[in-house]
Design a protein around this motif. Structure first.
Motif, PDB file in Angstrom:
ATOM      1  N   UNK A  88      26.547  27.992   0.208  1.00  0.00           N
ATOM      2  CA  UNK A  88      26.070  26.681  -0.255  1.00  0.00           C
ATOM      3  C   UNK A  88      24.554  26.596  -0.212  1.00  0.00           C
ATOM      4  N   UNK A  89      23.957  27.186   0.822  1.00  0.00           N
ATOM      5  CA  UNK A  89      22.501  27.181   0.930  1.00  0.00           C
ATOM      6  C   UNK A  89      21.867  27.976  -0.211  1.00  0.00           C
ATOM      7  N   UNK A  90      22.443  29.130  -0.525  1.00  0.00           N
ATOM      8  CA  UNK A  90      21.919  29.935  -1.631  1.00  0.00           C
ATOM      9  C   UNK A  90      22.009  29.166  -2.949  1.00  0.00           C
ATOM     10  N   UNK A  91      23.144  28.522  -3.178  1.00  0.00           N
ATOM     11  CA  UNK A  91      23.318  27.778  -4.430  1.00  0.00           C
ATOM     12  C   UNK A  91      22.269  26.662  -4.548  1.00  0.00           C
ATOM     13  N   UNK A  92      22.019  25.945  -3.452  1.00  0.00           N
ATOM     14  CA  UNK A  92      20.999  24.887  -3.475  1.00  0.00           C
ATOM     15  C   UNK A  92      19.621  25.470  -3.739  1.00  0.00           C
ATOM     16  N   UNK A  93      19.326  26.593  -3.083  1.00  0.00           N
ATOM     17  CA  UNK A  93      18.021  27.231  -3.254  1.00  0.00           C
ATOM     18  C   UNK A  93      17.819  27.679  -4.694  1.00  0.00           C
ATOM     19  N   UNK A  94      18.852  28.258  -5.290  1.00  0.00           N
ATOM     20  CA  UNK A  94      18.731  28.752  -6.662  1.00  0.00           C
ATOM     21  C   UNK A  94      18.587  27.632  -7.678  1.00  0.00           C
ATOM     22  N   UNK A  95      19.115  26.462  -7.336  1.00  0.00           N
ATOM     23  CA  UNK A  95      19.037  25.333  -8.261  1.00  0.00           C
ATOM     24  C   UNK A  95      17.668  24.677  -8.264  1.00  0.00           C
ATOM     25  N   UNK A  96      16.830  25.025  -7.279  1.00  0.00           N
ATOM     26  CA  UNK A  96      15.476  24.476  -7.240  1.00  0.00           C
ATOM     27  C   UNK A  96      14.579  25.213  -8.225  1.00  0.00           C
ATOM     28  N   UNK A  97      13.601  24.540  -8.825  1.00  0.00           N
ATOM     29  CA  UNK A  97      12.675  25.211  -9.752  1.00  0.00           C
ATOM     30  C   UNK A  97      11.907  26.320  -9.045  1.00  0.00           C
ATOM     31  N   UNK A  98      11.708  27.432  -9.759  1.00  0.00           N
ATOM     32  CA  UNK A  98      10.955  28.563  -9.212  1.00  0.00           C
ATOM     33  C   UNK A  98       9.545  28.534  -9.767  1.00  0.00           C
ATOM     34  N   UNK A  99       8.493  28.560  -8.903  1.00  0.00           N
ATOM     35  CA  UNK A  99       7.110  28.536  -9.392  1.00  0.00           C
ATOM     36  C   UNK A  99       6.817  29.741 -10.280  1.00  0.00           C
ATOM     37  N   UNK A 100       5.881  29.544 -11.215  1.00  0.00           N
ATOM     38  CA  UNK A 100       5.458  30.648 -12.071  1.00  0.00           C
ATOM     39  C   UNK A 100       4.824  31.740 -11.221  1.00  0.00           C
ATOM     40  N   UNK A 101       5.032  32.992 -11.622  1.00  0.00           N
ATOM     41  CA  UNK A 101       4.410  34.121 -10.926  1.00  0.00           C
ATOM     42  C   UNK A 101       3.015  34.320 -11.487  1.00  0.00           C
ATOM     43  N   UNK A 102       2.012  33.921 -10.718  1.00  0.00           N
ATOM     44  CA  UNK A 102       0.636  34.019 -11.198  1.00  0.00           C
ATOM     45  C   UNK A 102      -0.161  35.099 -10.488  1.00  0.00           C
ATOM     46  N   UNK A 103       0.499  35.839  -9.578  1.00  0.00           N
ATOM     47  CA  UNK A 103      -0.251  36.833  -8.818  1.00  0.00           C
ATOM     48  C   UNK A 103      -0.212  38.211  -9.448  1.00  0.00           C
ATOM     49  N   UNK A 104       0.509  38.337 -10.580  1.00  0.00           N
ATOM     50  CA  UNK A 104       0.559  39.626 -11.252  1.00  0.00           C
ATOM     51  C   UNK A 104       1.403  40.647 -10.553  1.00  0.00           C
ATOM     52  N   UNK A 105       2.164  40.214  -9.535  1.00  0.00           N
ATOM     53  CA  UNK A 105       2.984  41.160  -8.786  1.00  0.00           C
ATOM     54  C   UNK A 105       4.123  41.683  -9.617  1.00  0.00           C
ATOM     55  N   UNK A 106       4.598  42.859  -9.276  1.00  0.00           N
ATOM     56  CA  UNK A 106       5.692  43.479 -10.008  1.00  0.00           C
ATOM     57  C   UNK A 106       7.024  42.948  -9.546  1.00  0.00           C
ATOM     58  N   UNK A 107       8.061  43.402 -10.212  1.00  0.00           N
ATOM     59  CA  UNK A 107       9.420  42.987  -9.862  1.00  0.00           C
ATOM     60  C   UNK A 107       9.840  43.655  -8.570  1.00  0.00           C
ATOM     61  N   UNK A 108      10.719  43.000  -7.851  1.00  0.00           N
ATOM     62  CA  UNK A 108      11.230  43.596  -6.624  1.00  0.00           C
ATOM     63  C   UNK A 108      12.215  44.708  -6.951  1.00  0.00           C
ATOM     64  N   UNK A 109      12.296  45.652  -6.068  1.00  0.00           N
ATOM     65  CA  UNK A 109      13.303  46.703  -6.223  1.00  0.00           C
ATOM     66  C   UNK A 109      14.667  46.056  -6.137  1.00  0.00           C
ATOM     67  N   UNK A 110      15.494  46.360  -7.108  1.00  0.00           N
ATOM     68  CA  UNK A 110      16.820  45.776  -7.091  1.00  0.00           C
ATOM     69  C   UNK A 110      16.917  44.523  -7.934  1.00  0.00           C
ATOM     70  N   UNK A 111      15.794  44.022  -8.487  1.00  0.00           N
ATOM     71  CA  UNK A 111      15.894  42.861  -9.359  1.00  0.00           C
ATOM     72  C   UNK A 111      16.426  43.296 -10.702  1.00  0.00           C
ATOM     73  N   UNK A 112      17.005  42.375 -11.479  1.00  0.00           N
ATOM     74  CA  UNK A 112      17.614  42.759 -12.736  1.00  0.00           C
ATOM     75  C   UNK A 112      16.590  43.329 -13.700  1.00  0.00           C
ATOM     76  N   UNK A 113      16.911  44.394 -14.331  1.00  0.00           N
ATOM     77  CA  UNK A 113      16.047  45.006 -15.319  1.00  0.00           C
ATOM     78  C   UNK A 113      16.548  44.710 -16.705  1.00  0.00           C
ATOM     79  N   UNK A 114      16.092  45.468 -17.696  1.00  0.00           N
ATOM     80  CA  UNK A 114      16.542  45.260 -19.051  1.00  0.00           C
ATOM     81  C   UNK A 114      18.038  45.436 -19.171  1.00  0.00           C
ATOM     82  N   UNK A 115      18.605  44.827 -20.218  1.00  0.00           N
ATOM     83  CA  UNK A 115      20.046  44.941 -20.434  1.00  0.00           C
ATOM     84  C   UNK A 115      20.466  46.389 -20.482  1.00  0.00           C
TER      85      UNK A 115
END
Length: 260
Positions: free
Chosen positions: A54-81
């Motif tokens: 339930x905590x994860x679902x609430x967290x995911x439903x919150x708006x995510x700030x824009x990534x302005x630091x130029x950082x790369x994707x995390x290992x394990x994050x979804x890549x291209x289809x």
């Protein structure tokens, strides 16, 4: 003299009574320990796991700030289809090829951090997925643990998971009931990945590391597994029930993905 002679039976009876009390007390203690393992740990772990989902679902439903630091994707994050990639296990069809690539998260999951939700409709399972397979921080809390150094959900390779079959929430107790074609979903902040059950290995040794390899294949029963790269899911748990002597393995392939 008669008084002294009567003390023997009395002492014997008293000794037997004390021994019987000790046996009963020991039996009650053992019953309480069994109840704690089979009922209380399940109750507590399931409650903890439910709160985390339930905590994860609430967290995911919150708006995510824009990534302005130029950082790369995390290992394990979804890549291209993954559609169009060769190899056994690569998803195909409109669901995979038409879906846009989900947004990439900026940070990798911390050790013991819950970061995804696993759902298996066939067995009525909804459980959080946490990084690592430690007992205290992950498995004994009723979570499903992600094997370190295996792929993350939706990525090429093998997204390998472990869970208790008995006690502490026992999320994988019924995975022996899974059959080819059953659907398994993994939801993260960015996307929902659907895997389809493909193969099972009813029993292997705990040391059989081949079952969680990037191209999963048993090192012991070498006829079971895969031979080409793909997008795999592996579920592992102890077998038989109430024993950790062997491991039960269920494999699936990624068949679709969609952004959240």
């Amino acid at each position: 003299m008669r008084g002294r002679g009567g003390g023997g039976p009395h002492l014997l009876a008293r000794g037997l009574w004390v021994s019987a009390e000790l046996v009963v007390t020991l039996g009650v203690v053992l019953l309480l320990l069994v109840a704690h393992q089979l009922w209380w740990t399940n109750r507590e772990a399931r409650a903890d796991a439910g709160r985390t989902v339930r905590s994860l679902q609430r967290e995911w439903d919150e708006p995510v700030p824009e990534n302005t630091d130029g950082g790369g994707a995390r290992e394990g994050s979804p890549g291209p289809s993954p559609s169009g990639r060769g190899g056994e296990g690569a998803p195909a069809g409109p669901a995979a090829s038409d879906a846009p690539a989900p947004a990439r998260s900026r940070t990798a999951p911390r050790w013991d951090q819950a970061y995804a939700v696993l759902r298996i409709p066939r067995i009525g399972l909804t459980a959080p997925v946490a990084e690592g397979t430690g007992k205290g921080g992950v498995l004994d809390r009723g979570y499903v643990g992600h094997y370190a150094r295996t792929a993350q959900a939706g990525r090429a390779g093998n997204f390998a998971l472990a869970g208790h079959r008995n006690t502490h929430g026992e999320p994988f107790r019924r995975i022996d009931r899974l059959r080819s074609g059953d659907r398994i979903t993994v939801e993260t902040r960015d996307a929902v990945y659907t895997y389809t059950v493909d193969k099972r290995l009813a029993r292997t040794a705990p040391s059989d590391s081949g079952v969680i390899a990037p191209v999963p294949r048993s090192n012991i029963t070498t006829s079971v597994g895969y031979s080409t790269p793909g997008y795999y899911l592996t579920l592992t748990t102890c077998t038989p029930e109430f024993s950790s002597r062997y491991r039960l393995v269920v494999w699936g392939k990624l068949t679709s993905m969609r952004p959240r």
